[in-house]
Design an enzyme around this catalytic site. Structure first.
Site, PDB file in Angstrom:
ATOM      1  N   GLU A 278       9.925 -17.615   9.110  1.00  0.00           N
ATOM      2  CA  GLU A 278      11.167 -17.971   8.825  1.00  0.00           C
ATOM      3  C   GLU A 278      11.975 -18.119  10.068  1.00  0.00           C
ATOM      4  OE1 GLU A 278      12.447 -14.703   6.412  1.00  0.00           O
ATOM      5  OE2 GLU A 278      11.423 -15.423   4.655  1.00  0.00           O
ATOM      6  N   PRO A 279      11.696 -19.191  10.825  1.00  0.00           N
ATOM      7  CA  PRO A 279      12.274 -19.334  12.069  1.00  0.00           C
ATOM      8  C   PRO A 279      13.838 -19.931  12.003  1.00  0.00           C
ATOM      9  CG  PRO A 279      10.868 -21.022  11.800  1.00  0.00           C
ATOM     10  CD  PRO A 279      10.780 -20.328  10.788  1.00  0.00           C
ATOM     11  N   GLY A 280      14.576 -19.253  12.843  1.00  0.00           N
ATOM     12  CA  GLY A 280      16.148 -19.714  12.882  1.00  0.00           C
ATOM     13  C   GLY A 280      16.443 -20.073  14.203  1.00  0.00           C
ATOM     14  N   ARG A 281      16.659 -18.831  15.026  1.00  0.00           N
ATOM     15  CA  ARG A 281      17.183 -18.955  16.516  1.00  0.00           C
ATOM     16  C   ARG A 281      16.287 -19.970  17.228  1.00  0.00           C
ATOM     17  NH1 ARG A 281      20.445 -15.281  18.468  1.00  0.00           N
ATOM     18  NH2 ARG A 281      19.770 -13.925  16.883  1.00  0.00           N
ATOM     19  N   CYS A 348      44.049 -14.047  20.396  1.00  0.00           N
ATOM     20  CA  CYS A 348      44.846 -12.526  20.855  1.00  0.00           C
ATOM     21  C   CYS A 348      43.940 -11.394  20.407  1.00  0.00           C
ATOM     22  CB  CYS A 348      46.078 -12.654  19.914  1.00  0.00           C
ATOM     23  SG  CYS A 348      47.187 -13.954  20.478  1.00  0.00           S
ATOM     24  N   TYR A 376      23.393 -19.778  15.478  1.00  0.00           N
ATOM     25  CA  TYR A 376      24.469 -18.585  15.083  1.00  0.00           C
ATOM     26  C   TYR A 376      25.840 -19.117  15.985  1.00  0.00           C
ATOM     27  CZ  TYR A 376      20.363 -16.403  13.136  1.00  0.00           C
ATOM     28  OH  TYR A 376      19.384 -16.403  12.399  1.00  0.00           O
TER      29      TYR A 376
END
Ligand code: PLP
Length: 421
Positions: A278-281, A348, A376
């Site tokens: 399940e690769p994301g990054r 701020c 992300y």
């Protein structure tokens, strides 16, 4: 640059064949820019290593859910890993297959389960016994059977940041290893569930293979017990989490990672089972940058600040995890001497910083690229301080296309209203 899709030509950063400075001229800042080539090569590394093995990569949508990005993967035959019905809608809109999509997440609602079952997801990665009961009830009410896998917490240390480490006992995710066998028996006893697999996801930005092998060993131990209890485990999902180079980390390359995990499972005598990743990054992370303009240089007694027009609402990772992103000038300046700056945004909050103690040769008005922002990045952005979210652009060779328009302020409060009296 971290990836050859991002490189310098005569001192000017280019994304594939397009100058980053010209992208800013056309589309403004802050601007997310993705390289189709970098996305393609990262996915292909998974696909090639999985080819001719019983292995599949499901792209984790939450890392970068832009439709154009998902579509690049869908065209290559990718499966997807989702954590909400919103993400399922994106997979469909991007041309992905629901039948090749797994549904993860610790708090799926009955409505989400219902939608996903009706549409036919491949598997529900269930994280608790109450969730099993809920899914069983939903499936029963629809007259369907739900394919399930339990996310087991193998209690291994992924050696990563505590906020992105998920496989430890103290974590909200998954079923505790010690309770997993009983949870499987409970699932087996439910009328409308089909146990089909087992899964884990031990964390993110993992730069070593050994935690995966430890996790696999623990899962395989359980698989034998579960099968002794009369269930059949068709697939083992090892989750995502492979790290990338933000600074000087040296994660294994994708092909070596996949092959090592698959060989390990084979060597343990489980080679006949399907294996999911399940690769994301590791797909999008180094396929995107965030371009921003220096608004002001503000010298101080202890620190100099470079105040830029991107902020924590655009890229939350530094504020949230103290994450490091390389920051480089888009156009190299020979005549300006470098000074040390904290690169900060206009929001701020003191936590609104993008990089600390960076030596940069810059002047007011210059452009900076915040590297490794393709995962992300945009997906975690917000409208805090009523800041419209950045535009997203995809470069493909010599072409650049807006794949998400810059938000306008009026959109931000279009759903709001004041009391009538
Ligand atoms: C976030 C997530 C992923 C992707 O993780 P990366 O670290 O981006 O590879 C995979 N599976 C699950 C269940 C997740 O929550």
């Amino acid at each position: 640059m971290n990836d050859s899709a991002f490189h310098s030509v005569d001192g000017v950063m280019h994304v594939e064949d397009v100058s980053a400075a010209s992208l800013v001229e056309q589309f403004g800042t802050p601007l997310y820019v993705y390289s189709r080539d970098a996305l393609t090569r990262a996915y292909r590394a998974y696909a090639d290593a999985c080819a001719n093995r019983r292995a599949t990569a499901h792209v984790a949508v939450k890392a970068n859910s832009n439709l154009a990005v998902l579509n690049v993967f869908a065209r290559m035959g990718a499966g997807f890993d989702i954590v909400s019905s919103g993400e399922l809608a994106r997979v469909i809109a991007a041309g992905g297959k629901v039948s090749n999509t797994v549904f993860s997440g610790v708090g799926k609602s009955a409505t989400e389960m219902c939608e996903a079952l009706e549409l036919g997801v491949k598997c529900f990665n269930v994280e608790s016994i109450p969730e099993l009961h809920a899914l069983d009830a939903v499936a029963g009410s629809l007259g369907k059977r739900a394919p399930v896998s339990l996310r087991v917490n193998p209690d291994v240390d992924a050696k990563t940041h505590p906020y992105i480490s998920t496989g430890l006992k103290s974590n909200k995710f998954g079923v505790a290893f010690a309770d997993a066998r009983a949870a499987y028996r409970a699932a087996h006893a439910m009328a409308n569930l089909d146990v089909v697999g087992i899964d884990c996801h031990i964390g993110s930005q993992i730069t070593e293979i050994s935690p995966y092998l430890d996790a696999v060993d623990k899962l395989l131990e359980l698989v034998e017990q579960i099968e002794a209890d009369g269930m059949k485990i068709h697939h083992i999902d090892v989750g995502g989490g492979l790290g990338i180079t933000y600074d000087n980390e040296t994660p294994p390359d994708i092909g070596r990672f996949v092959k090592t995990v698959l060989d390990h499972i084979d060597a343990r005598g489980h080679g006949a089972r399907d294996v999911y990743f399940e690769p994301g990054r590791s797909l999008g992370g180094n396929a995107g940058v965030l371009l921003t303009r220096v608004e002001y240089l503000k010298p101080g007694e202890e620190k100099n600040f470079a105040i830029v027009d991107a902020a924590m609402n655009d890229l939350a990772r530094p504020a949230m995890y103290e994450a490091f992103h390389r920051i480089v000038p888009v156009v190299e300046r020979a005549v300006v001497t470098a000074q040390r700056y904290d690169v900060v945004g206009p929001v701020c909050e003191s936590g609104d910083w993008l990089g600390r103690d960076r030596d940069l040769a810059i002047e007011q008005g210059d452009l900076l690229a915040i590297c490794s922002a393709g995962a992300y990045g945009f997906t975690m952005s917000s409208n805090y301080n009523t800041r419209p979210r950045a535009a997203e652009v995809m470069v493909d060779g010599e072409r650049a296309r807006v794949v998400r328009a810059r938000e306008e302020v009026a959109q931000l409060f279009a759903g709001e209203s004041v009391l009538p009296d």
